[in-house]
Design a protein around this motif. Structure first.
Motif, mmCIF file in Angstrom:
data_model
loop_
_atom_site.group_PDB
_atom_site.id
_atom_site.type_symbol
_atom_site.label_atom_id
_atom_site.label_comp_id
_atom_site.label_asym_id
_atom_site.label_seq_id
_atom_site.Cartn_x
_atom_site.Cartn_y
_atom_site.Cartn_z
ATOM 1 N N GLY A 79 0.847 -1.194 0.000
ATOM 2 C CA GLY A 79 0.000 0.000 0.000
ATOM 3 C C GLY A 79 0.885 1.247 0.000
ATOM 4 N N THR A 80 0.661 2.098 1.000
ATOM 5 C CA THR A 80 1.483 3.309 1.128
ATOM 6 C C THR A 80 2.652 3.119 2.082
ATOM 7 O OG1 THR A 80 0.026 4.122 2.899
ATOM 8 C CG2 THR A 80 -0.490 4.802 0.633
ATOM 9 N N ASN A 81 2.814 1.915 2.637
ATOM 10 C CA ASN A 81 3.891 1.637 3.596
ATOM 11 C C ASN A 81 5.096 1.044 2.892
ATOM 12 O OD1 ASN A 81 2.280 2.393 5.882
ATOM 13 N ND2 ASN A 81 1.218 0.415 5.721
ATOM 14 N N HIS A 82 6.253 1.579 3.203
ATOM 15 C CA HIS A 82 7.503 1.057 2.666
ATOM 16 C C HIS A 82 8.055 0.012 3.630
ATOM 17 C CE1 HIS A 82 11.999 1.300 2.078
ATOM 18 N NE2 HIS A 82 11.567 0.956 0.879
ATOM 19 N N LEU A 83 8.169 -1.249 3.162
ATOM 20 C CA LEU A 83 8.592 -2.346 4.033
ATOM 21 C C LEU A 83 10.098 -2.491 4.125
ATOM 22 C CD1 LEU A 83 5.975 -5.084 3.024
ATOM 23 C CD2 LEU A 83 5.856 -3.359 4.830
ATOM 24 N N GLY A 84 10.819 -2.061 3.100
ATOM 25 C CA GLY A 84 12.267 -2.154 3.167
ATOM 26 C C GLY A 84 12.885 -2.371 1.805
ATOM 27 N N ASN A 85 14.204 -2.326 1.774
ATOM 28 C CA ASN A 85 14.981 -2.572 0.560
ATOM 29 C C ASN A 85 15.814 -3.820 0.783
ATOM 30 O OD1 ASN A 85 14.005 0.014 -0.296
ATOM 31 N ND2 ASN A 85 15.699 0.978 0.802
ATOM 32 N N PHE A 86 15.684 -4.805 -0.111
ATOM 33 C CA PHE A 86 16.310 -6.099 0.105
ATOM 34 C C PHE A 86 17.192 -6.440 -1.101
ATOM 35 C CE2 PHE A 86 12.189 -5.931 2.168
ATOM 36 C CZ PHE A 86 12.510 -6.270 3.479
ATOM 37 N N GLU A 87 18.461 -6.705 -0.821
ATOM 38 C CA GLU A 87 19.378 -7.114 -1.880
ATOM 39 C C GLU A 87 19.134 -8.577 -2.221
ATOM 40 O OE1 GLU A 87 23.488 -5.600 -1.975
ATOM 41 O OE2 GLU A 87 23.080 -4.797 0.022
#
Length: 362
Positions: A79-87
């Motif tokens: 949705g509008t929530n950023h969960l994270g950045n994953f390599e």
């Protein structure tokens, strides 16, 4: 009488002579007025603490995020929530086949499978998410019940110094000026005008240019050592940013101090020219004391301070020349060459020379 030689002597040599106790009383009032002004400024800044914190946190939004290696990075949102950045690992990249872009925006969505509802994902085209993933996203936190009050006082103190600084400076100057000669007062007035501008330039240079570099270096060192760099103590961050900016602003006052001493015949061009070795050491020490304890930030601060010292030496050389017109042409030519080189490096970093961009930003 107005034409009395005694009056002219008093005018040229300074104000009326006072006893030691009178000077002590004047100094006591300077301290009292300075303390009251600082307290009032701190109260004002405490009431506007949330706005001050937003200003202090702004450099965090300008810090580039460093991802070692060449693995793709999934920018995951729900949705509008950023969960994270994953390599992604190499086998994950091969299995998912997400294309050739380094940053892949991925959105988690509810998917109906028969009578069940599960979470699935799809690749989106969200340039804002990609841009946000390439900037540092660090949370400033407090780890004790009293930390919030301490941080609020810390913010009010540093912002109060900036707000009350001009008034305190005026009180100090009013205390010193009666003891100065007219010639010395004129030089001091010029130094105040130029020094105020240099202080603002130094703070702005640190805030917009040096601070993102220093914060990016801190994050890079943490990742290199194997530690996370997603949360920092608010009091440590505020102390670091404020000390760094105030230190750079004070460091930019160096030309004013040295050139004022040259005008007062306390220093000369030859003396300044012979001091360059000591100034390198002094600037490195200032960089170590006023910034984070790592070499990159220390050198980042020391270099502009030494360049300012070199500019001070050349101004003193210009004042020492009998043929000012010829010296002025030489200075203008040298400044044009330096500006051309700086513009060339800036254009290379922004528009070309990938290897140079890699050195500067990584």
């Amino acid at each position: 009488m107005a034409g009395d030689p005694v009056d002219k002597e008093v005018e040229s040599e300074g104000g009326p002579v006072k006893s030691f106790l009178e000077h002590l009383e004047d100094f006591r009032w300077v301290l009292i007025k300075s303390a009251v002004t600082l307290v009032v400024a701190m109260m004002v800044c405490l009431g506007a603490g949330n706005y001050v914190v937003k200003i202090i946190k702004w450099p965090l939004t300008r810090v580039p995020m460093h991802y070692p290696g060449t693995n793709q990075v999934a920018v995951v949102s729900f949705g509008t929530n950023h969960l994270g950045n994953f390599e992604l690992a190499p086998e994950q990249q091969a299995a998912l086949n997400l294309g050739t872009n380094r940053f892949i925006p991925v959105e988690i969505q509810p998917v109906t499978v028969g009578t069940n509802q599960v979470l699935g994902w799809r690749v989106t085209d969200d340039p804002q998410a990609v841009a946000a993933a390439q900037r540092m996203n660090i949370d400033l936190i407090n780890l004790s019940p009293a930390a919030g009050f301490f941080v609020a006082f810390q913010v009010a103190f540093y912002a109060g110094i900036v707000l009350a600084g001009p008034f305190i400076f005026y009180y100090v100057v009013s205390f010193i000026f009666p003891a100065l000669k007219l010639k010395e007062r004129r030089y001091i007035f010029q130094a105040i005008f130029v020094g105020g501008g240099l202080f603002l330039i130094g703070v702005s240079f640190c805030y917009f240019i040096l601070m993102p570099v220093a914060l990016a270096a801190s994050q890079m060192y943490s990742n290199w050592l194997g530690f996370g760099a997603l949360q920092w103590l608010a009091e440590d961050y505020i102390s670091f940013v404020c000390r760094f900016m105030l230190g750079m602003g004070l460091g930019f006052e160096l030309p004013v101090v040295l050139l004022t001493l040259v005008k007062l015949d306390i220093l000369s061009y030859r003396t300044l020219r012979s001091m360059w070795r000591y100034m390198i050491v002094i600037n490195l020490i200032l960089g170590a004391v006023l910034t984070s304890p790592e070499v990159l930030t220390q050198i980042t601060m020391a270099i502009p301070l030494y360049l300012l010292y070199e500019a001070t030496v050349w101004v003193a050389w210009y004042w020492d020349q009998p043929d000012r017109a010829r010296a002025r042409r030489g200075l203008i030519l040298g400044i044009c060459i330096l500006l051309a080189v700086a513009a060339l490096i800036w254009a290379a970093v922004i528009y070309g020379w990938p290897w140079l961009r890699g050195i500067v930003f990584h």
